[in-house]
Design a protein around this motif. Structure first.
Motif, PDB file in Angstrom:
ATOM      1  N   GLY A  18       0.786  -1.170   0.122  1.00  0.00           N
ATOM      2  CA  GLY A  18       0.061   0.515   0.798  1.00  0.00           C
ATOM      3  C   GLY A  18       0.493   1.271   0.158  1.00  0.00           C
ATOM      4  O   GLY A  18       0.279   2.440   0.410  1.00  0.00           O
ATOM      5  N   LYS A  72      -2.556   9.879  -2.321  1.00  0.00           N
ATOM      6  CA  LYS A  72      -2.976   9.649  -2.954  1.00  0.00           C
ATOM      7  C   LYS A  72      -3.246   8.276  -2.279  1.00  0.00           C
ATOM      8  O   LYS A  72      -2.793   7.650  -2.103  1.00  0.00           O
ATOM      9  N   ALA A  73      -5.308   7.975  -2.368  1.00  0.00           N
ATOM     10  CA  ALA A  73      -6.009   6.661  -1.481  1.00  0.00           C
ATOM     11  C   ALA A  73      -6.278   6.073  -2.223  1.00  0.00           C
ATOM     12  O   ALA A  73      -7.585   7.097  -3.201  1.00  0.00           O
ATOM     13  N   GLY A  74      -7.092   4.937  -2.090  1.00  0.00           N
ATOM     14  CA  GLY A  74      -8.539   4.054  -2.799  1.00  0.00           C
ATOM     15  C   GLY A  74      -8.134   2.937  -2.383  1.00  0.00           C
ATOM     16  O   GLY A  74      -7.230   2.571  -1.699  1.00  0.00           O
ATOM     17  N   PHE A  75      -8.416   2.381  -3.289  1.00  0.00           N
ATOM     18  CA  PHE A  75      -8.934   0.776  -3.806  1.00  0.00           C
ATOM     19  C   PHE A  75      -8.679  -0.003  -4.947  1.00  0.00           C
ATOM     20  O   PHE A  75      -8.625   1.023  -5.750  1.00  0.00           O
ATOM     21  N   LEU A  76      -7.735  -0.912  -4.832  1.00  0.00           N
ATOM     22  CA  LEU A  76      -7.975  -1.786  -5.971  1.00  0.00           C
ATOM     23  C   LEU A  76      -9.331  -3.020  -5.850  1.00  0.00           C
ATOM     24  O   LEU A  76      -8.631  -3.359  -4.965  1.00  0.00           O
TER      25      LEU A  76
ATOM     26  N   GLN B  18      -8.844  -4.095  -1.385  1.00  0.00           N
ATOM     27  CA  GLN B  18      -7.424  -3.231  -0.283  1.00  0.00           C
ATOM     28  C   GLN B  18      -7.202  -2.158  -0.029  1.00  0.00           C
ATOM     29  O   GLN B  18      -7.360  -1.803  -1.768  1.00  0.00           O
ATOM     30  N   HIS B  20      -5.208   0.578  -1.157  1.00  0.00           N
ATOM     31  CA  HIS B  20      -4.120   1.103  -1.810  1.00  0.00           C
ATOM     32  C   HIS B  20      -2.997   2.202  -1.582  1.00  0.00           C
ATOM     33  O   HIS B  20      -1.693   1.759  -2.479  1.00  0.00           O
ATOM     34  N   ASN B  21      -2.758   2.709  -0.779  1.00  0.00           N
ATOM     35  CA  ASN B  21      -1.899   3.521  -0.639  1.00  0.00           C
ATOM     36  C   ASN B  21      -2.124   3.876   0.859  1.00  0.00           C
ATOM     37  O   ASN B  21      -2.591   5.077   1.746  1.00  0.00           O
ATOM     38  N   ALA B  22      -1.123   2.693   1.762  1.00  0.00           N
ATOM     39  CA  ALA B  22      -1.277   3.560   3.003  1.00  0.00           C
ATOM     40  C   ALA B  22      -0.370   4.197   3.600  1.00  0.00           C
ATOM     41  O   ALA B  22      -0.249   4.696   4.283  1.00  0.00           O
TER      42      ALA B  22
END
Lengths: 447, 92
Positions: A18, A72-76, B18, B20-22
């Motif tokens: 992540g 940036k944050a998000g989900f795959l 899940q 993506h960017n922690a």
């Protein structure tokens, strides 16, 4: 910070964890066994990947505020996995399998729906039942797999359906056969119990060689599972073994010759807590194996002891002996059980001086300070044998503990020596290697 | 001729999506670090407590061990290295 050789590995793992934009500083490679002065030059020089001064880069990485990209944050979302590939000719499909890394480099049996269906008939388990999880090494993600996914790989390995419960038992242990380390790991699987005769495994002449479909395809399947279901085997990313290991092709898969065990010697699976009538796979982790016959006036158990004392490999604190039934019978005249022989070996083998001192630096410092008995041992020279066993648990032997490379049983025996009997009795041969026990699994559970 | 797909793409129950960017969450605050230290101390304390009580040991110690493993290898931050397995196509 990491050496440049691991750029692919560390960037993929940071992404997976992540942190796709993790700030990484690289050093030249290798640094193992390199003089301190050279390492100091590395630190004072440039990062070989970014060409920036290393110390400045470290300072900047630790102090620079996160950028918009960093924030940036998000989900795959994972792509769905199709069950079948698009229709094509067998030749093109085979080329596709090779090109995608689905094989071990040799042709495989193409897993048609019909063949997979036949394989699945050999177990009462449902095709979509989860069998286990596997990862190339601890930092990697574990992949989960079903009975059907294992069946596909069993077909590819050339296994008959009757081998399938044995293959499922191996898969259920979740141990990759291609552990990702710069050392090139090997695995071994020993099969015990009624299943050996049921599926026609070779316990006789050439038991460890490529002469039996059951022995060969079950062992081969472990590697295909490891690559396709455990994510292992991609050089530079999920496999780092510098030279590779030829044992990975078949994973030393063989049955114990239970009919050839001397009276009083228990089969391996009974030693590991199973009943004699259980069918069991026992997995081992190591690197290498020697094949030995040494005609000597000494009793054979003393020859084995001498070999074990001077045996040297990467996994130098554990050993597995694979004895031909003739050798086992000779040893049994003196030692009434495998455990008694293992104890004799562990208690009566020292460690070559150069090996002891190179891996026990604390003892070396004490020896150099005159602390006994280390000082006396050191005076005897690097070629002398230091009276410390490498194989007794907690005995003060070589300190490297390879347990992170394979799960260890919690009720370990007093020493790290395992003994297996196999072979056709054509001569007094035996094999020895640095394999350590990594666990056993029931075949019967997967019938 | 059709052939079955031999690989798994890392699918797992309930874990299709899940983080993506922690990094963003981590870099702004020392809180995650403090949390890890507190959890780690808690696990160590619980282990010591569990070791002295056989029933607790059975019931709790294993749980704590699993917790420690989860800290070392946090699966829920475990986004696939790519969206497809190594060397394998995204769509076939």
């Amino acid at each position: 910070m990491i050496t440049m050789r691991f750029q692919e590995l560390v960037t993929t793992i940071s992404y997976k964890k992540g942190i796709p934009n993790m700030r990484i500083t690289y050093t030249p490679h290798p640094i193992t066994d390199r003089p301190a002065e050279l390492c100091r030059q590395y630190v004072a020089g440039n990062d070989p990947i970014t060409r920036q001064p290393m110390l400045e880069e470290i300072y900047a990485s630790l102090t620079r505020p996160p950028s918009e990209e960093d924030r940036k944050a998000g989900f795959l979302k994972r792509d769905p996995r199709p069950r079948l590939l698009p229709p094509d000719t067998p030749d093109k499909l085979m080329e596709y399998f090779h090109a995608q890394g689905f094989t071990d480099g040799s042709p495989v049996i193409l897993p048609t729906e019909q063949k997979v269906k036949e394989m699945l008939k050999a177990t009462s388990r449902k095709p979509d039942e989860w069998v286990g999880q596997m990862r190339p090494s601890p930092p990697h993600e574990a992949w989960y797999y079903t009975v059907e996914m294992v069946a596909v790989n069993a077909v590819m390995a050339g296994a008959k359906p009757e081998y399938f419960p044995t293959i499922l038992a191996i898969a259920s242990k979740g141990l990759t056969s291609m552990f990702s380390s710069t050392s090139s790991f090997a695995r071994m699987v020993v099969v015990n119990g009624p299943v050996v005769k049921e599926i026609g495994m070779n316990t006789g002449i050439g038991a460890m060689g490529p002469v039996s479909r059951a022995n060969s395809s079950i062992g081969r399947c472990w590697t295909l599972i490891s690559k396709n279901l455990g994510g292992s085997g991609k050089p530079g990313e999920t496999y780092l073994g510098s030279q590779g290991n030829p044992l990975n092709y078949g994973n030393l898969c063989f049955p114990e010759t239970e009919d050839g065990l001397p009276p009083g010697w228990n089969p391996l699976h009974v030693q590991k807590g199973f009943n004699k009538n259980d069918s069991v796979v026992s997995l081992f982790s190591g690197w290498s194996i020697n094949d030995i016959a040494w005609y000597s006036p000494l009793p054979i158990y003393d020859v084995i002891r001498g070999w074990l004392e001077h045996f040297f490999s990467y996994g130098t604190t554990q050993a597995t002996l694979i004895l031909d039934p003739i050798v086992a019978a000779d040893v049994a005249t003196k030692y009434p059980s495998k455990e008694a022989f293992a104890k004799y070996l562990a208690d009566n083998t020292g460690t070559p001086g150069w090996l002891y001192w190179s891996q026990n630096t604390a003892a070396l410092k004490q020896a150099q300070s005159g602390v006994e008995p280390y000082a006396t041992w050191l005076k005897q020279g690097q070629g002398a044998v230091v009276p410390v066993s490498r194989y007794n648990r907690g005995g003060g032997g070589v300190s490297r503990n390879p347990s992170f490379m394979a799960p260890r049983s919690t009720d370990e025996p007093a020493n790290s020596i395992n003994i297996v009997v196999t072979g056709g009795g054509t001569n007094t041969f035996w094999s020895g290697g640095d394999f350590g026990y990594a666990g056993s699994g029931s075949v019967d559970q997967w019938r | 001729m059709r052939a079955a797909v031999p690989w798994t793409n890392g699918d797992r129950r309930g874990h299709e999506q899940q983080t993506h960017n922690a990094y963003a969450a981590r870099s702004d605050s020392a809180a995650p670090g403090r949390t890890l230290v507190i959890i780690s101390l808690f696990i160590r304390g619980a282990e010591a407590w569990g070791r002295n009580h056989s029933l607790r040991k059975r019931l709790l110690f294993r749980k704590m061990q699993r917790g420690r493993e989860a800290l070392m290898y946090p699966d829920d931050m475990d986004v696939r290295r790519t969206e497809t397995p190594p060397g394998k196509p995204a769509k076939v």
